[in-house]
Design a protein around this motif. Structure first.
Motif, mmCIF file in Angstrom:
data_model
loop_
_atom_site.group_PDB
_atom_site.id
_atom_site.type_symbol
_atom_site.label_atom_id
_atom_site.label_comp_id
_atom_site.label_asym_id
_atom_site.label_seq_id
_atom_site.Cartn_x
_atom_site.Cartn_y
_atom_site.Cartn_z
ATOM 1 N N ASN A 235 11.931 -8.819 36.415
ATOM 2 C CA ASN A 235 11.732 -8.159 35.120
ATOM 3 C C ASN A 235 11.035 -6.831 35.265
ATOM 4 O O ASN A 235 11.367 -5.848 34.606
ATOM 5 C CB ASN A 235 10.908 -9.052 34.198
ATOM 6 N N GLN A 236 10.035 -6.837 36.120
ATOM 7 C CA GLN A 236 9.227 -5.646 36.317
ATOM 8 C C GLN A 236 10.092 -4.511 36.887
ATOM 9 O O GLN A 236 10.060 -3.380 36.394
ATOM 10 C CB GLN A 236 8.110 -6.042 37.282
ATOM 11 N N SER B 191 18.663 -10.845 45.064
ATOM 12 C CA SER B 191 19.670 -9.832 44.749
ATOM 13 C C SER B 191 19.963 -9.848 43.249
ATOM 14 O O SER B 191 20.051 -10.907 42.624
ATOM 15 C CB SER B 191 20.939 -10.024 45.580
ATOM 16 N N VAL B 192 20.058 -8.661 42.700
ATOM 17 C CA VAL B 192 20.258 -8.501 41.251
ATOM 18 C C VAL B 192 21.511 -7.671 41.035
ATOM 19 O O VAL B 192 21.583 -6.513 41.461
ATOM 20 C CB VAL B 192 19.052 -7.767 40.609
ATOM 21 N N PHE C 146 20.441 -12.833 40.492
ATOM 22 C CA PHE C 146 20.394 -12.632 39.048
ATOM 23 C C PHE C 146 21.520 -11.696 38.639
ATOM 24 O O PHE C 146 21.893 -10.810 39.396
ATOM 25 C CB PHE C 146 19.072 -11.968 38.652
ATOM 26 N N ASP C 147 22.013 -11.895 37.431
ATOM 27 C CA ASP C 147 22.900 -10.911 36.809
ATOM 28 C C ASP C 147 22.124 -10.310 35.658
ATOM 29 O O ASP C 147 21.608 -11.053 34.820
ATOM 30 C CB ASP C 147 24.134 -11.588 36.205
ATOM 31 N N SER D 294 23.314 -18.135 34.687
ATOM 32 C CA SER D 294 22.719 -19.475 34.692
ATOM 33 C C SER D 294 21.202 -19.483 34.600
ATOM 34 O O SER D 294 20.612 -20.409 34.069
ATOM 35 C CB SER D 294 23.168 -20.235 35.931
ATOM 36 N N TYR D 295 20.543 -18.423 35.079
ATOM 37 C CA TYR D 295 19.093 -18.441 35.023
ATOM 38 C C TYR D 295 18.627 -18.517 33.578
ATOM 39 O O TYR D 295 17.702 -19.228 33.223
ATOM 40 C CB TYR D 295 18.533 -17.181 35.692
ATOM 41 N N TYR D 296 19.329 -17.773 32.715
ATOM 42 C CA TYR D 296 18.923 -17.716 31.313
ATOM 43 C C TYR D 296 19.467 -18.887 30.509
ATOM 44 O O TYR D 296 19.039 -19.144 29.413
ATOM 45 C CB TYR D 296 19.395 -16.389 30.707
#
Length: 339
Positions: free
Chosen positions: A4-5, A139-140, A44-45, A31-33
């Motif tokens: 997030n940061q 990885s994002v 993360f996407d 899926s994380y959210y």
């Protein structure tokens, strides 16, 4: 958290460095959210959403999922004209390149953590950040997304068949939400010109996963519990583990196949009693049987765009391979879950 940061700092830079992107917002997706992340989240996407006014959508193939975008005459979006190609189509490639340049410069200014932009295959417009988070690496994927306030295109008309499961009213509400388009190329296109966009429904998918019961109280703190999400997590885990062992042969499969089959299963078995929390074993096998059936037929229709088959016949060999692996697990009582 760390992600997030980093993302917040990037968004501020993007907004200030290029006026075309000054209204960009983030939307958590994936899926994380949806709280169905299985292992330690290391991928993360992040959808970066840009509101645009009316667009003209022209289907660019027979999937009904990929579109060329042009602006209606004299659009408010004068600032996007630099991203049009010679035919006046909005170029995903040009927009991503501009975005990537800003991000590449800005990651150098992130002080307390090492962030790099992953080098892509030539011509790939994807933007992936790698964040060193010792001992691991996160990885994002940054996904450029347009948000348009207009009705969904005709290819979606017979999709989202949730009337028996979540109800007509919910379906109508969903279809009234904005349309999202992501900068994604159709891999089946012979020539990748970088000017196609794909419909995205991740905001609706998230809503369906978080309010998944036919009754409003399903899985609320004092309500009856179901095993829908448990089943989805199991099949996601199964595919994830198989992909780790057979990365190349299963590269055509991703969690979206599993998720799509899951939504179809929710429609086939619409009642909360079909998914009793105590029946995880039985429900999982019922859902898996449906998924296996799709693999056999090489047919898994996109949940929102029924004409779009996510398991085309040219990938028959990989479908058969996955089928064999699943059957082997099944016949041996799923040793993969014991590990």
């Amino acid at each position: 958290g760390l992600v997030n940061q980093v993302v917040s700092q990037l968004i501020q830079a993007i907004r200030s460095k290029d006026s075309s992107f000054n209204s960009i917002e983030r939307l958590g997706a994936g899926s994380y959210y949806e709280h169905v992340k299985i292992s330690e989240p290391n991928e993360f996407d992040i959808m970066l959403v840009m509101p645009v006014s009316r667009l003209q959508l022209d289907e660019c193939d027979d999937t009904g999922a990929y579109y060329y975008l042009t602006f209606k005459r004299n659009p408010k979006e004068k600032h996007l004209s630099k991203f049009l190609d010679e035919d006046g189509k909005l170029s995903a490639f040009k927009m991503l390149q501009a975005l990537k340049e800003i991000i590449k410069r800005e990651v150098k200014n992130i002080k307390n953590v090492e962030v790099t932009v992953k080098r892509q295959k030539a011509g790939s417009p994807a933007i992936t950040l790698q964040i060193k988070n010792p001992p691991a690496e996160i990885s994002v994927d940054i996904i450029l997304t347009l948000e348009v306030q207009q009705s969904w295109p005709p290819s979606t008309q017979d999709g989202l068949k949730i009337e028996q499961w979540l109800g007509r009213k919910v379906r109508a509400d969903f279809r009234n939400k904005s349309l999202y388009l992501v900068a994604k190329q159709n891999k089946n296109e012979k020539v990748l010109r970088g000017n196609t966009w794909r419909l995205s429904f991740s905001h609706i998918e998230k809503a369906m996963l978080n309010n998944h019961g036919s009754s409003k109280t399903c899985c609320e703190s004092d309500g009856p519990k179901c095993c829908r999400k448990g089943c989805l997590k199991l099949l996601k885990y199964l595919l994830e583990q198989l992909k780790m062992t057979h990365t190349k042969k299963l590269e055509k499969f991703c969690s979206y196949h599993v998720k799509t089959a899951f939504f179809h299963s929710c429609v086939m078995w619409p009642n909360d009693t079909d998914w009793h929390s105590g029946d995880l074993d039985h429900c999982f096998q019922k859902y898996l049987r449906y998924f296996v059936d799709c693999l056999k037929k090489s047919h898994l229709p996109h949940f929102f765009i029924p004409q779009y088959n996510l398991l085309s016949l040219e990938n028959k060999a990989s479908s058969n391979f996955l089928l064999e692996l699943i059957n082997k697990e099944w016949n041996n009582g799923f040793p993969i879950f014991q590990e």
